[in-house]
Enzyme design. Structure first.
Site, PDB file in Angstrom:
ATOM      1  N   CYS A  42       0.895  -1.413   0.072  1.00 11.98           N
ATOM      2  CA  CYS A  42      -0.105   0.050   0.036  1.00 11.98           C
ATOM      3  C   CYS A  42       0.911   1.291   0.021  1.00 11.98           C
ATOM      4  O   CYS A  42       0.713   2.120  -0.700  1.00 11.98           O
ATOM      5  CB  CYS A  42      -0.768  -0.056   1.151  1.00 11.98           C
ATOM      6  SG  CYS A  42      -2.141   1.298   1.246  1.00 11.98           S
ATOM      7  N   CYS A  47      -1.332   1.939  -2.926  1.00 11.81           N
ATOM      8  CA  CYS A  47      -2.291   2.681  -2.733  1.00 11.81           C
ATOM      9  C   CYS A  47      -2.031   4.019  -2.769  1.00 11.81           C
ATOM     10  O   CYS A  47      -2.359   4.861  -3.670  1.00 11.81           O
ATOM     11  CB  CYS A  47      -3.084   2.445  -1.456  1.00 11.81           C
ATOM     12  SG  CYS A  47      -3.507   0.770  -1.269  1.00 11.81           S
ATOM     13  N   LYS A  50      -0.073   5.312  -6.113  1.00 15.97           N
ATOM     14  CA  LYS A  50      -0.902   5.224  -7.268  1.00 15.97           C
ATOM     15  C   LYS A  50      -1.880   6.484  -7.131  1.00 15.97           C
ATOM     16  O   LYS A  50      -2.065   7.253  -8.069  1.00 15.97           O
ATOM     17  CB  LYS A  50      -1.743   4.226  -7.065  1.00 15.97           C
ATOM     18  CG  LYS A  50      -2.914   3.966  -8.239  1.00 15.97           C
ATOM     19  CD  LYS A  50      -3.792   2.870  -7.853  1.00 15.97           C
ATOM     20  CE  LYS A  50      -4.585   2.843  -6.588  1.00 15.97           C
ATOM     21  NZ  LYS A  50      -5.607   1.673  -6.045  1.00 15.97           N
ATOM     22  N   TYR A 177      -9.014  -3.746 -11.534  1.00 18.00           N
ATOM     23  CA  TYR A 177      -8.942  -2.302 -11.134  1.00 18.00           C
ATOM     24  C   TYR A 177      -7.574  -1.687 -11.316  1.00 18.00           C
ATOM     25  O   TYR A 177      -7.433  -0.709 -11.720  1.00 18.00           O
ATOM     26  CB  TYR A 177      -9.442  -2.184  -9.827  1.00 18.00           C
ATOM     27  CG  TYR A 177      -8.395  -2.788  -8.676  1.00 18.00           C
ATOM     28  CD1 TYR A 177      -7.495  -2.054  -8.153  1.00 18.00           C
ATOM     29  CD2 TYR A 177      -8.708  -4.168  -8.280  1.00 18.00           C
ATOM     30  CE1 TYR A 177      -6.790  -2.474  -7.148  1.00 18.00           C
ATOM     31  CE2 TYR A 177      -7.719  -4.752  -7.303  1.00 18.00           C
ATOM     32  CZ  TYR A 177      -6.867  -3.730  -6.651  1.00 18.00           C
ATOM     33  OH  TYR A 177      -6.052  -4.288  -5.564  1.00 18.00           O
ATOM     34  N   GLU A 181      -6.915   1.416 -13.616  1.00 19.33           N
ATOM     35  CA  GLU A 181      -6.569   2.565 -12.821  1.00 19.33           C
ATOM     36  C   GLU A 181      -5.223   3.478 -13.690  1.00 19.33           C
ATOM     37  O   GLU A 181      -5.309   4.624 -13.995  1.00 19.33           O
ATOM     38  CB  GLU A 181      -6.365   2.302 -11.384  1.00 19.33           C
ATOM     39  CG  GLU A 181      -7.629   2.161 -10.454  1.00 19.33           C
ATOM     40  CD  GLU A 181      -7.117   1.711  -9.185  1.00 19.33           C
ATOM     41  OE1 GLU A 181      -8.059   2.002  -8.399  1.00 19.33           O
ATOM     42  OE2 GLU A 181      -6.094   1.398  -9.051  1.00 19.33           O
ATOM     43  N   HIS A 461     -28.205  20.554  -1.771  1.00 15.91           N
ATOM     44  CA  HIS A 461     -28.470  21.480  -3.161  1.00 15.91           C
ATOM     45  C   HIS A 461     -27.705  22.453  -3.273  1.00 15.91           C
ATOM     46  O   HIS A 461     -27.473  23.092  -2.325  1.00 15.91           O
ATOM     47  CB  HIS A 461     -29.727  21.644  -3.523  1.00 15.91           C
ATOM     48  CG  HIS A 461     -30.154  22.047  -4.842  1.00 15.91           C
ATOM     49  ND1 HIS A 461     -30.027  21.095  -5.822  1.00 15.91           N
ATOM     50  CD2 HIS A 461     -30.186  23.312  -5.200  1.00 15.91           C
ATOM     51  CE1 HIS A 461     -30.313  21.807  -7.088  1.00 15.91           C
ATOM     52  NE2 HIS A 461     -30.422  23.109  -6.688  1.00 15.91           N
ATOM     53  N   GLU A 466     -27.079  14.442  -4.064  1.00 14.14           N
ATOM     54  CA  GLU A 466     -28.305  14.677  -3.852  1.00 14.14           C
ATOM     55  C   GLU A 466     -29.266  13.525  -4.456  1.00 14.14           C
ATOM     56  O   GLU A 466     -30.376  13.233  -4.100  1.00 14.14           O
ATOM     57  CB  GLU A 466     -28.867  15.918  -3.899  1.00 14.14           C
ATOM     58  CG  GLU A 466     -29.015  16.331  -5.571  1.00 14.14           C
ATOM     59  CD  GLU A 466     -29.313  17.927  -5.579  1.00 14.14           C
ATOM     60  OE1 GLU A 466     -30.608  18.079  -5.228  1.00 14.14           O
ATOM     61  OE2 GLU A 466     -28.610  18.769  -5.974  1.00 14.14           O
TER      62      GLU A 466
END
Length: 478
Positions: A42, A47, A50, A177, A181, A461, A466
């Protein structure tokens, strides 16, 4: 029997370090061995670097957006050596923090490879034998390179951060992934990116509608994505290969294939399953990962390994050998850093606090830092429909910020709801900052919120999110 330590941890990644520190804080005498760099996949090659590259690549679109919003700015070129220097410094800083935390917790560090000699003994690459009442294996995983001619010419996600120069063109092989990525990252940094995936759609296992929108968005941003395609063979390219492409004799879809960059010698010649031939500066394999259990001596002491070499453990992360436990990617349960940390904490609760704690692997939110980004928790529409009945609430639209800037990027907000209990079974988001959004939505889903709980929540909003609380009618049922 007297042992040198109460706990010996093999592996200095996030899970192993956390387990070692917390066990030491509870009075255990702890040692930890790491053969490479503290921080594991990681922090050092996953992680963290990256995500920093994701941030860097995102600026390529921000210049155009800024101009659309009235700012007088000029686009510049990406400087890989400058970025890499800062990246290396940041990783060194983080590694230093890991070491400082271990030292501060009185965990003894051995910068060496550790293998298991017997149920209570590890052997270091220095030749030293050390005994421990408990052994925790947290050695993580590694990228797998396919067995095919010329595969040794390619790189993996381990090497991508250490390139001396940024390639002008790259072929990324894989559709998971990691592959997807890095396709977005390198495309954003100005690299001509081609991606091969042998399956019908990238990101297998994720919601079909969501991954379809991600693929569509990747193509719109410039990634040359080829589905149902794989590499047959590859070799070092020759001058004749380059001349053949220049002359248009190597065809791609009936048109002369584009001339790739030649920064890395003559590059790498690749033949695809569809018959196309092309030369790339670099080829990156992201075709799966394997647990780091080779040569550790686990089978010799009675630890059971699975088909991929993963360590088989029970719900408490204990192996068939009572004194040996394993957590994280090496067990191939759920390969996420926060999960490894949770498993490490549960291990300490079980072994050193006398509180048997099983890890909860259900309803774990996750994000894929593709461009566009994907956040998800719970069941996909496809899986939920198998156990129906379900209702699907979904909205796809151009968000305000992109619409104003003239971009075509679309957002997806999707809820999968059990028609009987009204519980939200899954939430899938494709948008900017989808990872941040799914973390918050994940709390509600984990708590068992119903669709009506979402409906009772007043919308913020104007925001993209939302839509999660304003979708009143299902778009379909199954």
């Amino acid at each position: 029997m007297t042992f040198d330590y109460d706990l010996f941890v093999i592996g200095g990644g996030s899970g192993g370090v956390r387990a070692g520190r917390v066990a030491a804080a509870n009075g255990a005498k702890v040692a930890l061995a790491e053969e490479f760099r503290m921080g594991g996949t990681c922090v050092i090659r996953g992680c963290v670097p990256k995500k920093l590259m994701v941030f860097a690549s995102g600026y390529s679109e921000m210049f155009d957006d800024a101009r659309a919003y009235g700012w007088d700015v000029e686009s510049g070129a990406f400087n890989w050596p400058r970025f890499r220097g800062k990246l290396d410094a940041e990783l060194e800083r983080l590694e230093g923090i890991y070491r400082k935390l271990l030292n501060g917790s009185d965990v003894e560090i051995f910068d060496a490879r550790a293998t298991i000699k017997d149920a209570h003994t590890v052997t270091l690459s220095t030749g030293q034998d050390i005994t421990a009442k408990h052994i925790l294996v947290a050695t993580g995983g590694r990228p797998v390179v396919p067995d095919m001619p010329g595969a040794e010419l390619g790189i993996t996600s381990n090497e991508i951060f250490n390139l001396e120069t940024m390639p002008k063109s790259i072929l990324i092989v894989g559709g998971g992934y990691i592959a997807s990525e890095f396709a977005g990252i390198l495309n954003g940094l100005g690299v001509q990116v081609t991606q091969f995936y042998r399956g019908a759609q990238i990101l297998r296992g994720f919601d079909d509608e969501a991954r379809g929108l991600v693929a569509e968005g990747m193509r719109a941003k410039g990634v040359d994505l080829h589905l149902g395609t794989n590499v047959v063979e590859m070799r070092a390219a020759t001058e004749d290969d380059l001349k053949g492409i220049d002359g248009g004799t190597l065809m791609d879809g009936g048109k002369p294939a584009p001339m790739p960059g030649k920064a890395a010698g003559h590059g790498i010649w690749v033949k695809a399953t569809n018959g196309n031939e092309q030369v790339y500066d670099q080829v990156m394999f992201a075709t799966g990962r394997a647990p780091n259990t080779d040569g550790m001596g686990l089978e010799n002491v009675g630890v059971t390994l699975g088909r991929k070499g993963e360590i088989i453990v029970d719900e408490y992360s204990q192996t068939k050998v009572p004194s040996i436990y394993a957590i994280g990617d090496v067990t191939d349960r759920i390969q996420l850093t926060p999960v490894a940390i949770r498993e490490g904490m549960a291990f300490v609760e079980t072994v050193f606090k006398g509180n048997p704690t099983a890890v909860d692997h259900e309803l774990i939110p996750s994000a894929v830092f593709t461009q566009p980004e994907l956040g998800t928790i719970g069941l996909t529409e496809e899986l939920a429909a198998e156990n129906g009945p379900i209702e699907v609430y979904c909205s796809s639209f151009k968000p305000m910020n992109h619409s104003f800037a003239g971009r075509d990027d679309r957002v997806l907000m999707k809820l999968i709801v059990c028609a009987d209990t009204r519980k939200v079974l899954g939430c899938h988001i494709v948008s900017d900052h989808a990872g941040e959004l799914i973390q918050l939505a994940g709390i509600a889903v984990k708590m068992g919120a119903t669709k009506e709980d979402f409906d009772r929540t007043v919308a913020v909003h104007p925001t993209m999110a939302e839509e999660l609380v304003t979708m009143k009618e299902p778009v379909r049922a199954a």
